[in-house]
Design a protein around this motif. Structure first.
Motif: not given
Length: 203
Positions: A13-16, A28, A30-32, A72-74, A90
């Motif tokens: 999952q892509t997240a922050e 914050w 961006r990460c996976k 979660p991703e913004y 989203s």
């Protein structure tokens, strides 16, 4: 999945991710999510930082100093007059009129990460004075930032999803962007409101 842990994150999952390391507090990234496991009695996530390809993957405890370190991703941001045309994967989107006011809570894009703070003064030439969150959750410094590099600051929790920050809820937030939840093909309703690895963005 609920047997494993209580947060809705999954591998891939892509997240922050939030940072509380001095020098980077309140930012914050961006990460996976590469892996989630229980380490040393705490749930941790192995994170790949997307904007720092030379950075090693890092294990991060999901809770630090009482703060959730992953979200979660913004959600996507759309102009208010375009929100009826929104089509997105989203489960939430943000309707924004594109203008900023003194007192707005914002995230400022600098050095490939977002720093949480507040607009204290609107300046000329498309800039605003930004004061970062005070320690220990932020660096507490003041910068001149381009408004094009700002996004509305939001809170996220597993129970409520994306919400406006509590300090913006109420009469003072009538001009603040509406957080919407997509319910079907381009239709939206107002959602309920409630009352590490950076190299540095604080230079």
């Amino acid at each position: 999945m609920g047997q494993k842990y209580q947060l809705p994150f999954k591998e891939g999952q892509t997240a922050e991710a939030r940072c509380l390391e001095e020098g980077y507090r309140g930012a914050w990234f961006r990460c996976k999510v590469q892996e989630i496991s229980r380490r040393g009695g705490h749930w941790s996530a192995l994170l790949q930082y997307l904007d720092y390809p030379d950075e090693k993957w890092t294990w991060t405890e999901l809770y630090q100093m009482g703060q959730l370190m992953l979200r979660p991703e913004y959600p996507p941001v759309h102009l208010k007059n375009k929100v009826s045309d929104v089509s997105s994967n989203s489960d939430a989107t943000l309707a924004f009129d594109g203008t900023w006011r003194e007192g707005d809570l914002v995230d400022w894009l600098c050095d490939d990460c977002y720093w949480s703070g507040q607009v204290t003064k609107l300046l000329d030439n498309g800039k605003a004075k930004i004061e970062l969150l005070p320690p220990p959750l932020g660096e507490g410094k003041t910068y001149d930032a381009f408004v094009k590099d700002l996004r509305p600051s939001l809170d996220w929790s597993p129970e409520c999803g994306w919400v406006m920050p509590a300090s913006q809820v109420g009469e003072s937030s009538r001009q603040y962007p509406n957080l919407l939840k997509l319910v079907s093909q381009g239709h939206a309703i107002v959602k309920g409101k409630r009352g590490r690895p950076a190299r540095t963005g604080s230079s």
